[in-house]
Scaffold this motif. Structure first.
Motif, PDB file in Angstrom:
ATOM      1  N   ILE A 353       0.868  -1.317  -0.012  1.00 21.40           N
ATOM      2  CA  ILE A 353       0.058  -0.071  -0.010  1.00 21.40           C
ATOM      3  C   ILE A 353       0.901   1.168  -0.106  1.00 21.40           C
ATOM      4  CG2 ILE A 353      -1.597   1.232   1.350  1.00 21.40           C
ATOM      5  CD1 ILE A 353      -2.617  -1.484   2.394  1.00 21.40           C
ATOM      6  N   ASP A 354       0.494   2.371  -1.010  1.00 22.01           N
ATOM      7  CA  ASP A 354       1.128   3.264  -0.804  1.00 22.01           C
ATOM      8  C   ASP A 354       0.855   4.320  -0.066  1.00 22.01           C
ATOM      9  OD1 ASP A 354       2.606   5.886  -1.645  1.00 22.01           O
ATOM     10  OD2 ASP A 354       2.184   5.960  -3.487  1.00 22.01           O
ATOM     11  N   TRP A 355       1.383   4.049   1.373  1.00 23.47           N
ATOM     12  CA  TRP A 355       1.201   4.989   2.384  1.00 23.47           C
ATOM     13  C   TRP A 355       1.041   6.339   2.468  1.00 23.47           C
ATOM     14  CZ3 TRP A 355      -2.778   2.820   4.925  1.00 23.47           C
ATOM     15  CH2 TRP A 355      -2.829   1.302   5.197  1.00 23.47           C
ATOM     16  N   ALA A 356       2.009   6.955   1.864  1.00 28.22           N
ATOM     17  CA  ALA A 356       2.252   8.290   1.339  1.00 28.22           C
ATOM     18  C   ALA A 356       1.103   9.033   0.587  1.00 28.22           C
ATOM     19  CB  ALA A 356       3.559   8.731   0.707  1.00 28.22           C
ATOM     20  N   ASP A 357       0.608   8.133  -0.353  1.00 30.22           N
ATOM     21  CA  ASP A 357      -0.377   8.555  -0.969  1.00 30.22           C
ATOM     22  C   ASP A 357      -1.765   8.670  -0.371  1.00 30.22           C
ATOM     23  OD1 ASP A 357      -1.651   9.426  -3.904  1.00 30.22           O
ATOM     24  OD2 ASP A 357      -2.752   7.532  -3.468  1.00 30.22           O
TER      25      ASP A 357
END
Length: 382
Positions: A353-357
């Motif tokens: 999962i792209d947690w920054a996004d």
């Protein structure tokens, strides 16, 4: 400013308790005094009264009333006493609602709301029409029609993505009670716009207004040295049980699942009895989360936990709209699994999962909520 919040603050349900906490906390952190209008209708927890079973729908509604009454009686007299005590203690400490404060007269509680400067029909499924009772006009602030306070809704939810034609016909006069309306789901935007001709604000659940829940988790028992899967299931065990068991098997860890007093199925994994703060800590410290709950999804996102939302199936599938809307808003709709599939479950476990996004999207949602509430507080100021 004195703010009165009308919501499901009295329910022994984790999502209900936490959204109430979060909205009151937002108000109080900005120097206002927020408290709950202590309205506790029987139909919310117990389904209401029986009616003449003149149709299959009314017969089904009666069966639900009987089931809720029986399960509530069993839980009250034979259930886990410590869990109920924990909810009472949480409400006393974090909601400023005493355990002995249950009113004997709901009318008196609603009449006392005349003293507030701002009335907020709070988040949660307060606009969900029950099979038996239908809409509760009080959650549309109908009782306060002649009160001088400004009247708004914040992140109110219909709990589904559609209502019947007869229910839709009831909405225009109910929604006219508000000076400003905001809803939680995109489907709610559509329902309100059709009823009023005006587009309401689309804002996040109050729990998403905050990113730090240390106040709740700091006193929870430590689970940092344990590896477990957290499973929070409501309404049905279908899909979520198979998903949780497969994920736990793949990870080689046990399942922890909070007790649900209204369940009609064998518990999933090892049962735990947390208070709302401990429930938050269990998600924060979990290795993986499997849930079919909106608020289970919320806190998985806030704590950056790998997760799967195991969709409700059959006639309960309409309730998936809440979690799907949130996942879509943060670009993670693929984490929703409408039915059990071993292949899909394993694929989701392997997908990063792209947690920054996600954080960026959550920040946008938080800004929308802050902007709506700040504007309404200014408009209500004496």
């Amino acid at each position: 400013m004195n703010v009165g919040i009308l919501t499901f603050h009295f329910s022994d349900n984790y999502g209900a308790a936490l959204q109430a906490y979060a909205l009151r906390r937002w108000m109080n952190e900005r120097g206002h005094h927020a408290s709950f209008i202590d309205y506790r209708p029987a139909h919310i927890e117990h389904g209401g009264s029986l009616c003449l079973p003149t149709s299959p729908a009314k017969l089904k509604a009666n069966l639900k009333v009987v089931y809720l009454a029986v399960s509530s009686f069993i839980n009250e007299h034979f259930g886990n006493k410590s869990q109920k005590a924990k909810f009472d203690q949480f409400r006393e400490r974090f909601l400023d609602v005493r355990p002995d404060a249950a009113p004997t007269d709901n009318s008196a509680s609603l009449a006392a709301a005349r003293s507030f400067d701002l009335l907020v029909a709070g988040s949660d499924q307060i606009w969900s029409p029950s099979q038996h009772f239908g809409f509760d006009a009080n959650y549309f602030l109908a009782f306060a029609k002649r009160y001088p306070a400004r009247k708004i809704s914040y992140a109110a939810s219909f709990g589904r993505d559609r209502v019947s034609a007869s229910e839709a016909a009831q909405l225009p006069p109910l929604l006219r009670n508000f000076d400003a309306i905001s809803v939680r789901e995109a489907s709610g935007v559509t329902l309100v716009e059709r009823a009023t001709g005006h587009k309401p604000a689309n804002v996040p659940d109050p729990t998403l207004l905050h990113s730090d829940y240390t106040e709740l988790t700091e006193s929870a028992p430590s689970t940092h040295d344990e590896s477990y899967l957290f499973c929070y299931g409501l309404r049905s065990p279908d899909n979520i049980r198979q998903t949780a068991e497969l994920v736990a098997q793949q990870l080689g860890c046990p399942i922890r699942s909070p007790h649900n007093p209204h369940r009609r199925w064998v518990e999933i994994g090892d049962t735990v009895h947390p208070d709302p703060g401990e429930w938050v800590a269990l998600i924060k410290n979990a290795r993986f989360v499997v849930t079919n709950s909106f608020h289970g999804t919320v806190f998985s996102l806030l704590f950056k936990k790998p997760f799967i939302v195991a969709g409700l199936t059959g006639d309960k599938a309409a309730a998936n709209a809440r979690a799907i809307h949130l996942l879509r808003a943060v670009g993670l709709e693929s984490r929703f699994a409408p039915a059990f599939s071993a292949q899909n479950t394993q694929a989701l476990m392997a997908r990063d999962i792209d947690w920054a996004d996600v954080d960026q999207q959550l920040s946008e949602l938080r800004r929308a909520g802050n902007a709506f509430l700040s504007t309404q507080m200014e408009a209500a100021a004496p």
